[in-house]
Design an enzyme around this catalytic site. Structure first.
Site, mmCIF file in Angstrom:
data_model
loop_
_atom_site.group_PDB
_atom_site.id
_atom_site.type_symbol
_atom_site.label_atom_id
_atom_site.label_comp_id
_atom_site.label_asym_id
_atom_site.label_seq_id
_atom_site.Cartn_x
_atom_site.Cartn_y
_atom_site.Cartn_z
ATOM 1 N N ASP A 244 17.166 -3.704 -12.174
ATOM 2 C CA ASP A 244 18.154 -2.918 -12.903
ATOM 3 C C ASP A 244 17.977 -1.458 -12.493
ATOM 4 O O ASP A 244 16.889 -1.052 -12.084
ATOM 5 C CB ASP A 244 17.968 -3.071 -14.420
ATOM 6 C CG ASP A 244 19.246 -2.771 -15.199
ATOM 7 O OD1 ASP A 244 19.920 -3.724 -15.627
ATOM 8 O OD2 ASP A 244 19.573 -1.569 -15.366
ATOM 9 N N SER A 245 19.049 -0.671 -12.621
ATOM 10 C CA SER A 245 18.935 0.751 -12.266
ATOM 11 C C SER A 245 18.444 1.574 -13.447
ATOM 12 O O SER A 245 18.172 2.761 -13.296
ATOM 13 C CB SER A 245 20.283 1.278 -11.775
ATOM 14 O OG SER A 245 21.262 1.076 -12.771
ATOM 15 N N ASN A 270 19.034 0.464 -7.350
ATOM 16 C CA ASN A 270 20.471 0.207 -7.280
ATOM 17 C C ASN A 270 20.633 -1.188 -6.661
ATOM 18 O O ASN A 270 20.158 -1.446 -5.559
ATOM 19 C CB ASN A 270 21.125 1.269 -6.395
ATOM 20 C CG ASN A 270 22.615 1.016 -6.240
ATOM 21 O OD1 ASN A 270 23.067 -0.116 -6.050
ATOM 22 N ND2 ASN A 270 23.380 2.080 -6.320
ATOM 23 N N ALA A 271 21.295 -2.071 -7.392
ATOM 24 C CA ALA A 271 21.374 -3.475 -6.970
ATOM 25 C C ALA A 271 22.037 -3.624 -5.600
ATOM 26 O O ALA A 271 21.630 -4.483 -4.800
ATOM 27 C CB ALA A 271 22.137 -4.280 -8.009
ATOM 28 N N ASP A 291 24.765 -10.359 -12.756
ATOM 29 C CA ASP A 291 25.484 -10.068 -14.009
ATOM 30 C C ASP A 291 25.787 -8.574 -14.096
ATOM 31 O O ASP A 291 25.249 -7.863 -14.953
ATOM 32 C CB ASP A 291 24.634 -10.525 -15.216
ATOM 33 C CG ASP A 291 25.378 -10.336 -16.540
ATOM 34 O OD1 ASP A 291 26.611 -10.207 -16.531
ATOM 35 O OD2 ASP A 291 24.699 -10.317 -17.593
ATOM 36 N N CYS A 331 32.237 -9.601 -16.341
ATOM 37 C CA CYS A 331 32.689 -9.344 -17.712
ATOM 38 C C CYS A 331 33.924 -8.457 -17.725
ATOM 39 O O CYS A 331 34.263 -7.876 -18.752
ATOM 40 C CB CYS A 331 31.561 -8.745 -18.547
ATOM 41 S SG CYS A 331 30.905 -7.230 -17.854
HETATM 42 N N1 SAH Z 1 22.175 -9.493 -17.555
HETATM 43 C C1 SAH Z 1 22.019 -8.582 -18.681
HETATM 44 C C2 SAH Z 1 23.224 -7.706 -18.917
HETATM 45 C C3 SAH Z 1 23.585 -6.832 -17.755
HETATM 46 S S1 SAH Z 1 24.586 -5.480 -18.201
HETATM 47 C C4 SAH Z 1 21.741 -9.405 -19.942
HETATM 48 O O1 SAH Z 1 21.965 -10.603 -19.926
HETATM 49 O O2 SAH Z 1 21.332 -8.808 -20.939
HETATM 50 C C5 SAH Z 1 24.640 -4.608 -16.719
HETATM 51 C C6 SAH Z 1 23.337 -3.925 -16.323
HETATM 52 O O3 SAH Z 1 23.544 -3.394 -15.025
HETATM 53 C C7 SAH Z 1 22.896 -2.755 -17.189
HETATM 54 O O4 SAH Z 1 21.589 -2.994 -17.642
HETATM 55 C C8 SAH Z 1 22.913 -1.541 -16.249
HETATM 56 O O5 SAH Z 1 21.821 -0.676 -16.459
HETATM 57 C C9 SAH Z 1 22.805 -2.191 -14.906
HETATM 58 N N2 SAH Z 1 23.394 -1.490 -13.763
HETATM 59 C C10 SAH Z 1 24.567 -0.824 -13.679
HETATM 60 N N3 SAH Z 1 24.810 -0.413 -12.433
HETATM 61 C C11 SAH Z 1 23.756 -0.824 -11.669
HETATM 62 C C12 SAH Z 1 23.421 -0.743 -10.289
HETATM 63 N N4 SAH Z 1 24.227 -0.144 -9.426
HETATM 64 N N5 SAH Z 1 22.277 -1.316 -9.874
HETATM 65 C C13 SAH Z 1 21.456 -1.943 -10.741
HETATM 66 N N6 SAH Z 1 21.729 -2.062 -12.054
HETATM 67 C C14 SAH Z 1 22.854 -1.511 -12.517
#
Ligand code: SAH
Length: 387
Positions: A244-245, A270-271, A291, A331
């Site tokens: 996660d970021s 960053n994913a 997700d 989502c």
């Molecule tokens: N899978 C989680 C929900 C994910 S919500 C669950 O089941 O609870 C989306 C997440 O993506 C958030 O935690 C946000 O911090 C993260 N996020 C947003 N942009 C991102 C990026 N570019 N790289 C990594 N994480 C990111």
């Protein structure tokens, strides 16, 4: 009660079972106060029911009943009772779930989530912010559920759009701000006044359990937040990594892992960058979860959003070993289930992988989908077998 007249198009929308009328379909709403309870009629003054009015939103009225309403306080309480009764029928294996889901519970503009003994609410419209409505909500929730505390989570942007005075997140009742909740036997820390949304992504609860049925080997949970998927996959997998970021999110994820006695590796990154680097380095996994946050916040950036989903799914497919499992989610309401499946199909074609559909899923049942209000259906969670 003030009367709002709607155009023929607006009236037809209501007759079809939708609950919104846009401002462009309002014929006459002069002098109506922000957040007022209004009678709704068509151009010939045939009554269509009762609605909540917003002077700021493009969604000018949101229906609260197809009948005349005289006592809003009692109606709100009744709607909350009905919402609670519905959850008693459909929710299993958890003490954390959504109690009120706005339009889907005929309480447009109100979200209430339960986290064990704490409740979290969000007010999204002028009408839900009025004193009488707030009092009805608090009275009913306190009486029915006897929570230790009720927190209000404020999204400042929503209040600005609804032209409501600024307000900060706070406890409305009680003093307790943290608790532990359990879903599918997995335990989570909850802080009432921290984290995203009201604290967790409860809509994925049933998908966590479904994903755990197929997970195996080395797993990567991308966009892991507090570790919802990672923690559910851990018992079936030899190794789990969450990405996660957000560092604060990963800190909670780590505390959750400890709470459940799991050893999970958390990476702050960053994913998109991480998947690109791992894919080009030839890194492989047996299970990958994607997700991401909603990429399509409006219809106008649908194309960009689809490109984002395609890229993520392409990289994940490249990194899966034969027989691997991909759990891929979206989502964004504006990305339809068929758009989403098409993007994943294109990713399968581009990577020359054979991909079988195991399950095509949606949000948990405590986030009900009203068939006549398509906007209530937003979550896609597709589970695939990849060879
Ligand atoms: N899978 C989680 C929900 C994910 S919500 C669950 O089941 O609870 C989306 C997440 O993506 C958030 O935690 C946000 O911090 C993260 N996020 C947003 N942009 C991102 C990026 N570019 N790289 C990594 N994480 C990111």
């Amino acid at each position: 009660m003030p009367l709002v007249k709607v155009s023929r198009r607006g009236a037809n929308r209501l007759k079809d079972g939708h609950v919104w009328v846009y401002r462009s379909d309002i014929v006459d709403a002069k002098g109506i106060a922000p957040g007022a309870l209004v009678a709704v009629a068509d151009e010939r003054e045939k009554p269509l029911g009762t609605a909540l009015y917003s002077s700021a939103s493009q969604i000018a009225i949101r229906m609260i009943s197809t009948e005349a309403v005289t006592d809003l306080f009692s109606l709100i309480r009744k709607r909350i009772q009905e919402a609670i009764a519905y959850r008693e029928r459909v929710v299993r294996d958890t003490d954390a779930y959504r109690i009120v889901f706005s339009e889907a519970d005929f309480l447009p503009g109100l979200i209430v989530d339960r986290y064990n003994d704490l409740l979290s609410l969000q007010v999204l419209t002028q009408a839900m912010d009025t004193d009488v409505v707030r009092q009805a909500i608090l009275a009913e929730l306190s009486e029915r559920l006897a929570p230790q505390a009720i927190a209000e989570r404020v999204d400042p942007r929503v209040r600005e759009l609804e032209q409501l005075p600024a307000r900060s997140s706070s406890l409305l009742r009680g003093e307790k701000t943290s608790t532990i909740f359990t879903m599918n036997g997995v335990r989570f820390h909850h802080e009432a006044l921290e984290g995203q949304k009201t604290g967790a992504f409860l809509d994925q609860r049933e998908n966590y359990a479904a994903a755990a049925q197929y997970a195996r080997g080395e797993a990567l949970d991308v966009f892991c937040y507090h570790g919802g998927f990672a923690l559910h996959l851990a018992p079936q997998c030899s190794k789990v990594t969450g990405v996660d970021s957000s560092l604060p999110a990963l800190e909670v994820a780590d505390r959750n892992a400890e709470l459940n006695g799991r050893n999970i590796e958390w990476i702050e990154a960053n994913a998109f960058d991480l998947l690109r680097d791992y894919a080009s380095a030839g890194q492989k996994y047996d299970t990958i979860v994607l997700d991401p946050p909603a990429f399509a916040k409006s219809k106008s950036n649908l194309e960009t959003a689809l490109r984002g989903y395609k890229e993520l799914n392409l990289r994940a497919l490249r990194m899966l070993r034969p027989g691997g499992i991909l759990v891929t989610c979206s989502c964004s309401y504006h990305v339809s289930p068929s758009d989403f499946l098409q993007v994943v199909t294109q990713a399968a074609q581009d990577t020359h992988r054979t991909v079988r559909l195991l399950e095509s899923r949606t949000q948990a049942k405590d986030h009900p989908i009203l068939l006549t209000v398509p906007e209530t259906a937003y979550l896609k969670c597709v589970i695939l077998s990849v060879s």
